[in-house]
Design a protein around this motif. Structure first.
Motif, PDB file in Angstrom:
ATOM      1  N   LEU A  86       0.845  -1.199   0.000  1.00 13.24           N
ATOM      2  CA  LEU A  86       0.000   0.000   0.000  1.00 13.24           C
ATOM      3  C   LEU A  86       0.878   1.247   0.000  1.00 13.24           C
ATOM      4  CD1 LEU A  86      -2.736  -1.181   2.511  1.00 13.24           C
ATOM      5  CD2 LEU A  86      -2.882  -1.076   0.030  1.00 13.24           C
ATOM      6  N   PRO A  87       0.357   2.375  -0.478  1.00 11.22           N
ATOM      7  CA  PRO A  87       1.187   3.590  -0.605  1.00 11.22           C
ATOM      8  C   PRO A  87       1.612   4.153   0.747  1.00 11.22           C
ATOM      9  CG  PRO A  87      -1.102   4.084  -1.088  1.00 11.22           C
ATOM     10  CD  PRO A  87      -1.014   2.594  -0.946  1.00 11.22           C
ATOM     11  N   ASP A  88       2.745   4.868   0.726  1.00 11.56           N
ATOM     12  CA  ASP A  88       3.255   5.520   1.937  1.00 11.56           C
ATOM     13  C   ASP A  88       2.871   6.996   2.000  1.00 11.56           C
ATOM     14  OD1 ASP A  88       4.652   3.297   3.032  1.00 11.56           O
ATOM     15  OD2 ASP A  88       6.258   3.599   1.586  1.00 11.56           O
ATOM     16  N   ALA A  89       2.869   7.652   0.871  1.00  7.03           N
ATOM     17  CA  ALA A  89       2.620   9.093   0.827  1.00  7.03           C
ATOM     18  C   ALA A  89       1.165   9.409   1.171  1.00  7.03           C
ATOM     19  CB  ALA A  89       2.951   9.641  -0.553  1.00  7.03           C
ATOM     20  N   LEU A  90       0.976  10.412   2.019  1.00  6.63           N
ATOM     21  CA  LEU A  90      -0.376  10.785   2.449  1.00  6.63           C
ATOM     22  C   LEU A  90      -1.280  11.145   1.277  1.00  6.63           C
ATOM     23  CD1 LEU A  90       0.338  12.876   5.679  1.00  6.63           C
ATOM     24  CD2 LEU A  90      -0.490  10.526   5.509  1.00  6.63           C
ATOM     25  N   ALA A  91      -0.742  11.818   0.278  1.00  2.30           N
ATOM     26  CA  ALA A  91      -1.547  12.201  -0.883  1.00  2.30           C
ATOM     27  C   ALA A  91      -2.022  10.959  -1.639  1.00  2.30           C
ATOM     28  CB  ALA A  91      -0.749  13.106  -1.814  1.00  2.30           C
ATOM     29  N   GLN A  92      -1.154   9.959  -1.747  1.00  3.22           N
ATOM     30  CA  GLN A  92      -1.541   8.720  -2.432  1.00  3.22           C
ATOM     31  C   GLN A  92      -2.588   7.955  -1.620  1.00  3.22           C
ATOM     32  OE1 GLN A  92       2.395   7.028  -2.802  1.00  3.22           O
ATOM     33  NE2 GLN A  92       2.348   7.347  -5.031  1.00  3.22           N
ATOM     34  N   VAL A  93      -2.411   7.937  -0.312  1.00  4.30           N
ATOM     35  CA  VAL A  93      -3.391   7.271   0.561  1.00  4.30           C
ATOM     36  C   VAL A  93      -4.748   7.959   0.419  1.00  4.30           C
ATOM     37  CG1 VAL A  93      -4.012   6.747   2.953  1.00  4.30           C
ATOM     38  CG2 VAL A  93      -1.647   6.444   2.185  1.00  4.30           C
ATOM     39  N   ALA A  94      -4.748   9.287   0.432  1.00  7.81           N
ATOM     40  CA  ALA A  94      -5.996  10.048   0.307  1.00  7.81           C
ATOM     41  C   ALA A  94      -6.657   9.788  -1.044  1.00  7.81           C
ATOM     42  CB  ALA A  94      -5.733  11.533   0.496  1.00  7.81           C
ATOM     43  N   ALA A  95      -5.870   9.744  -2.108  1.00 10.61           N
ATOM     44  CA  ALA A  95      -6.425   9.479  -3.443  1.00 10.61           C
ATOM     45  C   ALA A  95      -7.010   8.072  -3.510  1.00 10.61           C
ATOM     46  CB  ALA A  95      -5.345   9.654  -4.506  1.00 10.61           C
ATOM     47  N   LEU A  96      -6.315   7.110  -2.926  1.00  9.60           N
ATOM     48  CA  LEU A  96      -6.814   5.736  -2.918  1.00  9.60           C
ATOM     49  C   LEU A  96      -8.093   5.634  -2.096  1.00  9.60           C
ATOM     50  CD1 LEU A  96      -6.424   2.817  -3.791  1.00  9.60           C
ATOM     51  CD2 LEU A  96      -4.782   2.543  -1.915  1.00  9.60           C
ATOM     52  N   GLU A  97      -8.141   6.354  -0.993  1.00 16.84           N
ATOM     53  CA  GLU A  97      -9.350   6.347  -0.163  1.00 16.84           C
ATOM     54  C   GLU A  97     -10.539   6.950  -0.914  1.00 16.84           C
ATOM     55  OE1 GLU A  97     -10.626   6.646   4.396  1.00 16.84           O
ATOM     56  OE2 GLU A  97      -8.918   7.881   3.816  1.00 16.84           O
ATOM     57  N   ARG A  98     -10.305   8.040  -1.650  1.00 18.56           N
ATOM     58  CA  ARG A  98     -11.386   8.630  -2.455  1.00 18.56           C
ATOM     59  C   ARG A  98     -11.872   7.623  -3.500  1.00 18.56           C
ATOM     60  NH1 ARG A  98      -8.146  13.083  -2.013  1.00 18.56           N
ATOM     61  NH2 ARG A  98      -7.195  12.761  -4.067  1.00 18.56           N
ATOM     62  N   ALA A  99     -10.948   6.939  -4.138  1.00 25.68           N
ATOM     63  CA  ALA A  99     -11.330   5.936  -5.139  1.00 25.68           C
ATOM     64  C   ALA A  99     -12.133   4.811  -4.497  1.00 25.68           C
ATOM     65  CB  ALA A  99     -10.074   5.375  -5.823  1.00 25.68           C
ATOM     66  N   LEU A 100     -11.749   4.405  -3.300  1.00 24.32           N
ATOM     67  CA  LEU A 100     -12.483   3.347  -2.593  1.00 24.32           C
ATOM     68  C   LEU A 100     -13.878   3.810  -2.201  1.00 24.32           C
ATOM     69  CD1 LEU A 100      -9.492   2.040  -0.551  1.00 24.32           C
ATOM     70  CD2 LEU A 100     -11.032   0.563  -1.860  1.00 24.32           C
ATOM     71  N   GLU A 101     -14.032   5.066  -1.878  1.00 30.00           N
ATOM     72  CA  GLU A 101     -15.348   5.612  -1.531  1.00 30.00           C
ATOM     73  C   GLU A 101     -16.242   5.696  -2.764  1.00 30.00           C
ATOM     74  OE1 GLU A 101     -16.329   6.881   1.626  1.00 30.00           O
ATOM     75  OE2 GLU A 101     -14.454   6.239   2.553  1.00 30.00           O
ATOM     76  N   GLU A 102     -15.644   6.072  -3.897  1.00 35.31           N
ATOM     77  CA  GLU A 102     -16.418   6.295  -5.123  1.00 35.31           C
ATOM     78  C   GLU A 102     -16.715   5.014  -5.895  1.00 35.31           C
ATOM     79  OE1 GLU A 102     -14.144   9.172  -7.302  1.00 35.31           O
ATOM     80  OE2 GLU A 102     -14.343  10.681  -5.725  1.00 35.31           O
ATOM     81  N   ALA A 103     -15.742   4.117  -5.977  1.00 29.12           N
ATOM     82  CA  ALA A 103     -15.904   2.907  -6.796  1.00 29.12           C
ATOM     83  C   ALA A 103     -15.211   1.719  -6.134  1.00 29.12           C
ATOM     84  CB  ALA A 103     -15.348   3.140  -8.185  1.00 29.12           C
ATOM     85  N   PRO A 104     -15.751   1.241  -4.997  1.00 28.53           N
ATOM     86  CA  PRO A 104     -15.073   0.168  -4.271  1.00 28.53           C
ATOM     87  C   PRO A 104     -14.896  -1.118  -5.087  1.00 28.53           C
ATOM     88  CG  PRO A 104     -17.254   0.576  -3.357  1.00 28.53           C
ATOM     89  CD  PRO A 104     -16.987   1.661  -4.345  1.00 28.53           C
ATOM     90  N   ALA A 105     -15.872  -1.454  -5.913  1.00 22.62           N
ATOM     91  CA  ALA A 105     -15.758  -2.694  -6.697  1.00 22.62           C
ATOM     92  C   ALA A 105     -14.612  -2.616  -7.699  1.00 22.62           C
ATOM     93  CB  ALA A 105     -17.072  -2.989  -7.413  1.00 22.62           C
ATOM     94  N   ALA A 106     -14.443  -1.463  -8.322  1.00 21.78           N
ATOM     95  CA  ALA A 106     -13.356  -1.294  -9.289  1.00 21.78           C
ATOM     96  C   ALA A 106     -12.001  -1.365  -8.597  1.00 21.78           C
ATOM     97  CB  ALA A 106     -13.506   0.028 -10.029  1.00 21.78           C
ATOM     98  N   VAL A 107     -11.890  -0.725  -7.427  1.00 25.46           N
ATOM     99  CA  VAL A 107     -10.626  -0.769  -6.694  1.00 25.46           C
ATOM    100  C   VAL A 107     -10.361  -2.190  -6.214  1.00 25.46           C
ATOM    101  CG1 VAL A 107      -9.356   0.090  -4.684  1.00 25.46           C
ATOM    102  CG2 VAL A 107     -10.792   1.651  -6.009  1.00 25.46           C
ATOM    103  N   ARG A 108     -11.403  -2.890  -5.798  1.00 29.64           N
ATOM    104  CA  ARG A 108     -11.225  -4.269  -5.325  1.00 29.64           C
ATOM    105  C   ARG A 108     -10.625  -5.140  -6.418  1.00 29.64           C
ATOM    106  NH1 ARG A 108     -15.635  -8.249  -2.395  1.00 29.64           N
ATOM    107  NH2 ARG A 108     -14.103  -9.819  -1.802  1.00 29.64           N
ATOM    108  N   ARG A 109     -11.102  -4.965  -7.649  1.00 26.81           N
ATOM    109  CA  ARG A 109     -10.560  -5.755  -8.764  1.00 26.81           C
ATOM    110  C   ARG A 109      -9.088  -5.424  -9.016  1.00 26.81           C
ATOM    111  NH1 ARG A 109     -15.692  -4.651 -10.676  1.00 26.81           N
ATOM    112  NH2 ARG A 109     -14.985  -2.906 -11.956  1.00 26.81           N
TER     113      ARG A 109
END
Length: 129
Positions: A86-109
């Motif tokens: 998983l990413p270390d940078a806070l900006a990357q973590v935040a971007a990944l979290e937004r993606a998980l909130e918006e499209a969890p199924a796509a991120v899961r794949r």
């Protein structure tokens, strides 16, 4: 002296064991699959008050927020599968979290480790709240 069982004897024995194990599993199904407590408290009944659970929940929530403020830190602390990728940078973590909130199924794949860490972290937060 022959010390091993032939296939016929083995099948007869394992068949009986399979039946006995099935009966046992039906009678004693094991742990329930329902949600389990996040934490357990040991203490005397004289220490318990009407607001004990709420106070302990608040302490647990504050501890989680201090020590695992995001799902990546949480995953690493627990050693969840794939946490090291998983990413270390806070900006990357935040971007990944937004993606998980918006499209969890796509991120899961695309990143099941991130999806798992996020899902478990959210469930623990929800339970503590």
């Amino acid at each position: 002296m022959k010390r091993s069982l032939d296939q016929e004897a083995t099948q007869a024995l394992t068949g009986r064991l399979r039946e006995a194990n099935a009966r046992f599993a039906q009678r004693y199904p094991g742990e329930p699959s329902a949600r389990q407590p996040v934490h357990t408290v040991y203490g005397g009944a004289h220490l318990f008050t009407a607001d004990s659970a709420a106070k302990l929940g608040a302490v647990a929530l504050a501890s989680l927020q201090e020590n695992a403020p995001d799902f990546v830190t949480f995953a690493r602390a627990l050693g969840l599968p794939g946490a090291e990728a998983l990413p270390d940078a806070l900006a990357q973590v935040a971007a990944l979290e937004r993606a998980l909130e918006e499209a969890p199924a796509a991120v899961r794949r695309a990143n099941e480790a991130a999806w798992l860490a996020h899902a478990v972290h959210r469930r623990v937060l929800h339970k503590l709240r």
